[in-house]
Design an enzyme around this catalytic site. Structure first.
Site, PDB file in Angstrom:
ATOM      1  N   CYS A 103     -50.077  -1.617 -25.149  1.00 37.92           N
ATOM      2  CA  CYS A 103     -49.126  -2.574 -24.593  1.00 37.92           C
ATOM      3  C   CYS A 103     -49.765  -3.130 -23.320  1.00 37.92           C
ATOM      4  CB  CYS A 103     -47.818  -1.850 -24.272  1.00 37.92           C
ATOM      5  SG  CYS A 103     -46.615  -2.885 -23.440  1.00 37.92           S
ATOM      6  N   CYS A 114     -35.059 -11.136 -15.214  1.00 36.13           N
ATOM      7  CA  CYS A 114     -34.092 -10.372 -16.022  1.00 36.13           C
ATOM      8  C   CYS A 114     -33.525  -9.214 -15.196  1.00 36.13           C
ATOM      9  CB  CYS A 114     -34.751  -9.831 -17.288  1.00 36.13           C
ATOM     10  SG  CYS A 114     -35.358 -11.136 -18.372  1.00 36.13           S
ATOM     11  N   CYS A 117     -34.879  -5.462 -15.532  1.00 38.28           N
ATOM     12  CA  CYS A 117     -36.326  -5.262 -15.665  1.00 38.28           C
ATOM     13  C   CYS A 117     -37.012  -4.983 -14.330  1.00 38.28           C
ATOM     14  CB  CYS A 117     -36.937  -6.496 -16.316  1.00 38.28           C
ATOM     15  SG  CYS A 117     -38.697  -6.337 -16.591  1.00 38.28           S
ATOM     16  N   CYS A 331     -42.972  -0.311 -18.814  1.00 37.81           N
ATOM     17  CA  CYS A 331     -43.807  -1.093 -17.898  1.00 37.81           C
ATOM     18  C   CYS A 331     -43.081  -1.577 -16.647  1.00 37.81           C
ATOM     19  CB  CYS A 331     -44.405  -2.259 -18.632  1.00 37.81           C
ATOM     20  SG  CYS A 331     -46.071  -1.858 -19.099  1.00 37.81           S
TER      21      CYS A 331
HETATM   22  N1  SAH Z   1     -41.504 -11.124 -20.727  1.00 40.68           N
HETATM   23  C1  SAH Z   1     -41.551 -10.638 -22.075  1.00 40.68           C
HETATM   24  C2  SAH Z   1     -42.318  -9.354 -22.258  1.00 40.68           C
HETATM   25  C3  SAH Z   1     -42.159  -8.237 -21.269  1.00 40.68           C
HETATM   26  S1  SAH Z   1     -40.881  -7.072 -21.352  1.00 40.68           S
HETATM   27  C4  SAH Z   1     -40.156 -10.497 -22.623  1.00 40.68           C
HETATM   28  O1  SAH Z   1     -39.198 -10.681 -21.883  1.00 40.68           O
HETATM   29  O2  SAH Z   1     -40.019 -10.269 -23.820  1.00 40.68           O
HETATM   30  C5  SAH Z   1     -40.921  -6.220 -22.859  1.00 40.68           C
HETATM   31  C6  SAH Z   1     -39.524  -5.877 -23.358  1.00 40.68           C
HETATM   32  O3  SAH Z   1     -38.918  -4.822 -22.560  1.00 40.68           O
HETATM   33  C7  SAH Z   1     -38.558  -7.036 -23.295  1.00 40.68           C
HETATM   34  O4  SAH Z   1     -37.778  -7.062 -24.447  1.00 40.68           O
HETATM   35  C8  SAH Z   1     -37.713  -6.698 -22.080  1.00 40.68           C
HETATM   36  O5  SAH Z   1     -36.504  -7.396 -22.084  1.00 40.68           O
HETATM   37  C9  SAH Z   1     -37.586  -5.197 -22.219  1.00 40.68           C
HETATM   38  N2  SAH Z   1     -37.180  -4.491 -21.024  1.00 40.68           N
HETATM   39  C10 SAH Z   1     -37.430  -4.774 -19.730  1.00 40.68           C
HETATM   40  N3  SAH Z   1     -36.861  -3.873 -18.916  1.00 40.68           N
HETATM   41  C11 SAH Z   1     -36.240  -2.994 -19.696  1.00 40.68           C
HETATM   42  C12 SAH Z   1     -35.461  -1.823 -19.441  1.00 40.68           C
HETATM   43  N4  SAH Z   1     -35.205  -1.400 -18.210  1.00 40.68           N
HETATM   44  N5  SAH Z   1     -34.982  -1.157 -20.501  1.00 40.68           N
HETATM   45  C13 SAH Z   1     -35.226  -1.566 -21.780  1.00 40.68           C
HETATM   46  N6  SAH Z   1     -35.953  -2.659 -22.077  1.00 40.68           N
HETATM   47  C14 SAH Z   1     -36.440  -3.370 -21.045  1.00 40.68           C
END
Ligand code: SAH
Length: 343
Positions: A103, A114, A117, A331
């Protein structure tokens, strides 16, 4: 000075020709770069004179492992990589029966905002170059000493907010003289940058597109994902349908289940009617708690109820298995910890 890994195979070829070198050098040098050499001197079948010529205007970029954590449960390995300018990014290597997957990050930070995140706290610092994206695969593979066969672009950053470099990276990582990773073994995840989804469809790359949906309606999505105010759910779903039509590839929708926010039976029913009839799969992810964010995952029963409701309404849905739970493998968390410690 050019980072040779920022060039496509053809651009490298033009550069090699421009310094009067024979064509076959392109293949040799491209292959060395992707094997993870850290200096021109390691390219042992290239003459010293040629190496000196190259080093006058170009360089071989590297990525330093700043921290590394290996899960005792499932070998999942998390890297905090340091870029030449001192910024840090994260990559995670996961071991599956079907092969080894990585990843990777596409930006330093993220400006998508978001609410759940960790990567977006602190905003966007900068986008990664094509070579910097590629280096994560190259140097993780070199470190583990085994071939990485799958890539997911689900690390830090929004790949479609760094479109040109991401496309260049995809072409390079797929190249037979380089790492030769098949497009079908690559997933790209987006929060829903609709205009770029249309562009990506035109590239006709048979990669898997993952779309972070996380809500069945605009009210909920607006409250957790700012991108929804620019492109609402209806525009997003129309773009996804166009993508499926153009590429004949199934889309994977990511849905993080957040207790009390988007995980009721009503939400599941609404999601099912939104996706009815689409060539898609729903990937349910119990939300990972991020200290600053305050969102919690629901109980096991709540998650099962949501999944079963979708399935009973004809939607293909699974709950994502959690890997590396002992090393906070999701991540954005490691980089965040580092930023806090440097304050
Ligand atoms: N920017 C891209 C990719 C990065 S995040 C996107 O938004 O898809 C990868 C995935 O992890 C995304 O689906 C994101 O919404 C999710 N994600 C981010 N933070 C998270 C969290 N705390 N718990 C679960 N999923 C999360």
């Amino acid at each position: 000075m050019v980072d040779l890994k920022d060039l496509s195979y053809d651009e490298l070829g033009e550069l090699i020709a421009s310094i009067g070198e024979p064509k076959f050098r392109t293949k040799q040098i491209f292959s060395w770069l992707h094997k993870g050499v850290e200096a021109f001197d390691e390219m042992t079948d290239i003459s010293k004179k040629t190496r000196e010529k190259l080093s006058q205007f170009s360089f071989v970029s590297t990525l330093k492992i700043r921290e590394k954590y290996v899960s005792k449960l499932d070998k999942t390995t998390k890297y905090l990589f340091e870029l030449p300018d001192g910024n840090c990014i994260e990559s995670v290597v996961m071991y599956y029966k079907h092969g080894i997957s990585i990843c990777i990050s596409s930006q330093v930070g993220c400006r998508m905002g978001c609410a759940f995140c960790a990567s977006t706290i602190g905003g966007l610092y900068r986008s990664l170059s094509a070579g910097e994206i590629l280096n994560q695969v190259i140097f993780a593979q070199k470190d583990i000493g085994e071939r990485i066969s799958n890539i997911v672009m689900m690390g830090i950053g929004e790949p479609l907010d760094n479109y040109d470099n991401v496309i260049k990276f995809l072409h390079n990582v797929n190249h037979p003289e380089g790492l030769n990773i098949g497009y079908r073994h690559i997933s790209l995840s987006t929060c829903g940058v609709v205009d770029k989804i249309y562009e990506l469809a035109k590239e006709k790359l048979p990669i898997t597109l993952s779309v972070s949906l996380h809500a069945p309606n605009d009210d909920i999505r607006n409250s957790i994902m700012p991108i929804n105010r620019r492109y609402n759910i209806s525009e997003l779903i129309t773009a996804c349908k166009a993508y499926i039509c153009e590429t004949t590839r199934r889309i994977s929708f990511e849905y993080s289940l957040i207790s009390g926010v988007n995980d009721s039976k009503e939400n599941a029913k609404e999601l099912a009617s939104l996706l009815k009839g689409m060539l898609c799969h729903v990937n349910l992810i119990p939300v990972n708690k991020v200290k600053e964010r305050g969102f919690e995952k629901g109980t096991k029963e709540q998650i099962e109820m949501f999944t079963n409701t979708l399935i009973s309404l004809g939607i293909n849905a699974t709950v994502r298995r959690e890997l590396g739970s002992d090393i906070s493998a999701s991540c954005g968390q490691l980089r965040k910890k580092l930023m806090d410690s440097e304050k």
